[in-house]
Design an enzyme around this catalytic site. Structure first.
Site, PDB file in Angstrom:
ATOM      1  N   GLY A  51       0.769  -1.247   0.000  1.00  0.00           N
ATOM      2  CA  GLY A  51       0.000   0.000   0.000  1.00  0.00           C
ATOM      3  C   GLY A  51       0.796   1.291   0.000  1.00  0.00           C
ATOM      4  N   GLU A 106       4.828   3.918   5.672  1.00  0.00           N
ATOM      5  CA  GLU A 106       3.639   3.060   5.688  1.00  0.00           C
ATOM      6  C   GLU A 106       2.453   3.857   5.136  1.00  0.00           C
ATOM      7  OE1 GLU A 106       2.140   0.428   5.423  1.00  0.00           O
ATOM      8  OE2 GLU A 106       2.210  -0.642   7.339  1.00  0.00           O
ATOM      9  N   ASP A 107       1.466   3.158   4.570  1.00  0.00           N
ATOM     10  CA  ASP A 107       0.292   3.860   4.053  1.00  0.00           C
ATOM     11  C   ASP A 107      -0.651   4.272   5.184  1.00  0.00           C
ATOM     12  OD1 ASP A 107      -0.473   1.247   4.616  1.00  0.00           O
ATOM     13  OD2 ASP A 107      -1.523   0.915   2.723  1.00  0.00           O
ATOM     14  N   ASP A 110      -3.491   1.506  11.631  1.00  0.00           N
ATOM     15  CA  ASP A 110      -4.867   1.245  12.076  1.00  0.00           C
ATOM     16  C   ASP A 110      -4.802   0.713  13.513  1.00  0.00           C
ATOM     17  OD1 ASP A 110      -7.671   0.835  11.672  1.00  0.00           O
ATOM     18  OD2 ASP A 110      -7.301  -1.246  11.178  1.00  0.00           O
ATOM     19  N   PHE A 159     -12.997   2.722   6.814  1.00  0.00           N
ATOM     20  CA  PHE A 159     -12.211   2.065   5.777  1.00  0.00           C
ATOM     21  C   PHE A 159     -12.078   2.965   4.554  1.00  0.00           C
ATOM     22  CE2 PHE A 159     -11.343  -0.833   2.273  1.00  0.00           C
ATOM     23  CZ  PHE A 159     -10.261  -1.500   2.801  1.00  0.00           C
ATOM     24  N   ASP A 166      -5.930  -0.261  -0.734  1.00  0.00           N
ATOM     25  CA  ASP A 166      -6.731  -1.191  -1.519  1.00  0.00           C
ATOM     26  C   ASP A 166      -7.917  -1.791  -0.781  1.00  0.00           C
ATOM     27  OD1 ASP A 166      -5.077  -2.742   0.298  1.00  0.00           O
ATOM     28  OD2 ASP A 166      -5.745  -4.487  -0.840  1.00  0.00           O
ATOM     29  N   ARG A 172      -5.985   0.627  -5.877  1.00  0.00           N
ATOM     30  CA  ARG A 172      -4.742   1.328  -5.491  1.00  0.00           C
ATOM     31  C   ARG A 172      -4.404   2.455  -6.458  1.00  0.00           C
ATOM     32  NH1 ARG A 172      -2.415  -1.896  -1.513  1.00  0.00           N
ATOM     33  NH2 ARG A 172      -2.472  -4.132  -1.819  1.00  0.00           N
TER      34      ARG A 172
HETATM   35  P1  IMP Z   1      -2.631  -2.325  11.339  1.00  0.00           P
HETATM   36  O1  IMP Z   1      -1.633  -3.423  11.546  1.00  0.00           O
HETATM   37  O2  IMP Z   1      -3.986  -2.714  11.862  1.00  0.00           O
HETATM   38  O3  IMP Z   1      -2.176  -0.982  11.865  1.00  0.00           O
HETATM   39  O4  IMP Z   1      -2.886  -2.187   9.801  1.00  0.00           O
HETATM   40  C1  IMP Z   1      -1.952  -1.786   8.906  1.00  0.00           C
HETATM   41  C2  IMP Z   1      -2.302  -2.295   7.514  1.00  0.00           C
HETATM   42  O5  IMP Z   1      -3.701  -2.573   7.366  1.00  0.00           O
HETATM   43  C3  IMP Z   1      -2.022  -1.219   6.513  1.00  0.00           C
HETATM   44  O6  IMP Z   1      -0.704  -1.295   6.041  1.00  0.00           O
HETATM   45  C4  IMP Z   1      -3.018  -1.516   5.416  1.00  0.00           C
HETATM   46  O7  IMP Z   1      -2.500  -2.473   4.527  1.00  0.00           O
HETATM   47  C5  IMP Z   1      -4.200  -2.128   6.118  1.00  0.00           C
HETATM   48  N1  IMP Z   1      -5.295  -1.132   6.370  1.00  0.00           N
HETATM   49  C6  IMP Z   1      -5.660  -0.597   7.554  1.00  0.00           C
HETATM   50  N2  IMP Z   1      -6.698   0.254   7.414  1.00  0.00           N
HETATM   51  C7  IMP Z   1      -6.975   0.276   6.087  1.00  0.00           C
HETATM   52  C8  IMP Z   1      -7.932   1.017   5.298  1.00  0.00           C
HETATM   53  O8  IMP Z   1      -8.743   1.833   5.782  1.00  0.00           O
HETATM   54  N3  IMP Z   1      -7.897   0.776   3.957  1.00  0.00           N
HETATM   55  C9  IMP Z   1      -7.016  -0.093   3.365  1.00  0.00           C
HETATM   56  N4  IMP Z   1      -6.110  -0.800   4.062  1.00  0.00           N
HETATM   57  C10 IMP Z   1      -6.082  -0.612   5.419  1.00  0.00           C
END
Ligand code: IMP
Length: 183
Positions: A51, A106-107, A110, A159, A166, A172
């Site tokens: 991402g 990082e994108d 979350d 989301f 994506d 993307r």
């Molecule tokens: P985390 O480990 O829960 O912080 O999530 C990180 C990864 O989850 C990111 O690098 C994204 O690939 C994916 N992600 C989290 N939220 C979203 C969203 O709103 N849209 C798309 N991908 C997301």
């Protein structure tokens, strides 16, 4: 499919959230912050696939740090529109980061699980420092208390897709960011 500014991906409807111009402004701002903090240094940017590739391409150019290197790593934790809670490393780090200043790109952060797992893994390789730059940060979703060092946008726990982000590998390519439409 696009209708009245809405986009439908895999049967889910998304509405406009951040326009490309707003994204460019914030990416420039973060690029300047990094340039100021790493002036005279040779950091190594670590782009988290998949991402972050769009953000990373714009961010590294915004820093103007011509001595910096960029490399790639891949982690996966999401299926569809939610976190699985398990973080898997898919592609490992090919460069030696011992003694280097690392900036992870990082994108989105979350739950923060991917970020914490990544930092823990990288620290085992004895870098001089590790900082974290993210396009988007959802503090209300945090399960870790982790706060990135550089943040382009802080957003609510919804989301989103576009600008590299994506839905199951799709969307993307969209230049703007869209948020899921609530029922
Ligand atoms: P985390 O480990 O829960 O912080 O999530 C990180 C990864 O989850 C990111 O690098 C994204 O690939 C994916 N992600 C989290 N939220 C979203 C969203 O709103 N849209 C798309 N991908 C997301």
């Amino acid at each position: 499919m696009q209708k009245d500014n809405q986009i439908v991906v895999d049967g889910l409807t998304f509405i406009p959230y951040l326009k490309r111009e707003e994204i460019a402004t914030q990416v420039e701002r973060v690029g300047k912050e990094i340039a100021r903090d790493y002036e005279g240094k040779q950091p190594i940017f670590l782009c988290v696939l998949t991402g972050a590739f769009v953000f990373a391409a714009d961010l590294i150019r915004a820093t103007g740090l011509n001595e910096a290197k960029i490399t790639f790593i891949r982690y996966k934790s999401y299926e569809g529109t939610s976190s699985t809670g398990t973080v898997k490393q898919i592609i490992g780090l090919s460069d030696d980061i011992a003694g280097r200043d690392v900036i992870i790109i990082e994108d989105i952060v979350d739950t923060g699980l991917t970020a914490c797992r990544m930092i823990e893994d990288l620290k085992k390789q004895n870098p001089a420092s590790v900082r974290f730059a993210t396009l988007l940060f959802k503090p209300e979703s945090s399960q870790t208390g982790f706060t990135p060092d550089y943040i382009a946008f802080t957003i609510p726990p919804k989301f989103i897709i576009g600008y590299g982000l994506d839905l199951d590998g799709k969307a993307r390519n969209i230049p703007d960011i869209y948020v899921i439409k609530e029922a």
